[in-house]
Scaffold this motif. Sequence first.
Motif, PDB file in Angstrom:
ATOM      1  N   SER A  55       0.845  -1.190   0.000  1.00  9.61           N
ATOM      2  CA  SER A  55       0.000   0.000   0.000  1.00  9.61           C
ATOM      3  C   SER A  55       0.878   1.236   0.000  1.00  9.61           C
ATOM      4  N   ALA A  56       0.248   2.402  -0.083  1.00  7.54           N
ATOM      5  CA  ALA A  56       0.982   3.662  -0.074  1.00  7.54           C
ATOM      6  C   ALA A  56       1.798   3.833   1.193  1.00  7.54           C
ATOM      7  N   ASP A 107      -2.533   4.358  -3.665  1.00  5.23           N
ATOM      8  CA  ASP A 107      -3.030   3.090  -3.130  1.00  5.23           C
ATOM      9  C   ASP A 107      -3.817   2.375  -4.216  1.00  5.23           C
ATOM     10  N   ASN A 123      -6.668  -2.741  -0.370  1.00  6.69           N
ATOM     11  CA  ASN A 123      -6.475  -1.414   0.230  1.00  6.69           C
ATOM     12  C   ASN A 123      -7.782  -0.648   0.341  1.00  6.69           C
ATOM     13  N   HIS A 163      -1.301   3.840   7.485  1.00  2.00           N
ATOM     14  CA  HIS A 163      -2.411   2.926   7.233  1.00  2.00           C
ATOM     15  C   HIS A 163      -2.338   1.765   8.227  1.00  2.00           C
TER      16      HIS A 163
END
Length: 458
Positions: free
Chosen positions: A41-42, A66, A291, A365
Amino acid sequence: MPTRRTVFATVASGLLLAACASAPRGAGQPPIVFVHGNGDSASIWQTTLWRFESNGWPRERLHAIDLPYPLARDDDGKAQPGRSSTAEHMAFLKAEVDKVLRATGAPQVVLVANSRGGYAVRNYIQNGGGDKTVSHAVLGGTPNHGVWAIKGFREANEFAGTGPFLSALNAPKNAAGDEVAGPVKWMTLRSDNNDKFAQPDGVWIGARGTPTNVGFDGPALKGAHNVVLPRVDHRETSFSPAAFDAMHRFITGQAPRTLAITAQTPVVLNGKVTGLGVSPTDPASGNETNNLPVPGAQLTVYATDPATGERLGAAVHSKTVGADGLWGPFTAQPGVAHEFVISAPGYATTHIYRSPFPRGSELIHLRAERIAAADRSAKSIVTFTRPRGYFDAARDTMSFDGKALPGVPPAGAGVSSSKLLSTQDGTRLVAAEFNGEKLAGRTWPAADNHVAILELTY
């Protein structure tokens, strides 16, 4: 695998050559779009963004995307629930680049990618108009010639070096046989021999003793500036200080002022609470990464004692997550460790322990977890994880609950998490350390559907 007359730089000579690359035209720093890899993910770019910020890059010109479904399909040409195709991946990147160009008014962006993210970058530049909107492309650990290159073996998969996707990307672009084309400036970053997805033996793809027909130089591309970073693992090709140093020199033509992450106050944190889908290949597992936000999840944050993991008083932040999945903003005290607790229907109550944050970030996250069927007999379950790199017993100084990390082999960097399944009743301290970063958490009863995660930042 096709023969490539690629000259590989050592770190010293590679960075010297990179410093000679022309910086993007125009005043100020160009916007950078960061593209994560398979299943990530980011949030994985958190420390990289901090390093750019510490060297004067405005936060609003740093964009980490994402991908909603970050895992590749088994067969790129066949729809698969919870997975993305190469075409979908490229279309998502193109839409994000267009959004960044509109928001910043810049004529072009820089693209920086790790692993599978590099496929989307190459596809976009070659087939999606990115040759006009991208000035520089940096590919860290991208398996550009496949994770395997075996005729007749899973060639419909995008990671197959002999498959149609990579064969088209790697087709010669000019009389010199270059695999990349201008006017975009290209750089690849690879390990000398410690990238699990650039190995001549199939050990990391479950085929020990079988040749992959891919060498350690698999991520390099003819016509690009190819830099070798000694002993880094697959993820460290993008997230290590050495990788940042090479990126900064290539993008700007100058050495960074610092490789350190400088402290910043206030420390304002935010991010998404995400969850897990159902695996199409193993529906009973229910643990396929995505995500997507988890609306309705409850997030509670506690300050903790860095030595014992015990909570220091009442919650310092609490929020019921909305449709966007955002759990903040939350202003953390500098130098204070925290426990993030996620409660959501269909998930275990997930306790995530983090060391102090030196700077604010919108990429914190947090993923709600489920207890695997194989782990349900344990009294407690604690996972020690390193999102931005792998554990290498022959290279790193580390411990988990005072011992060697369960599940980590004696050599090679191919595992990024280690799980402790306790047979003891009650709650107790579990400490972990990796190359100087220390974490302290607590065990929680698995019978009550609780899990704990000690998550490294570096």
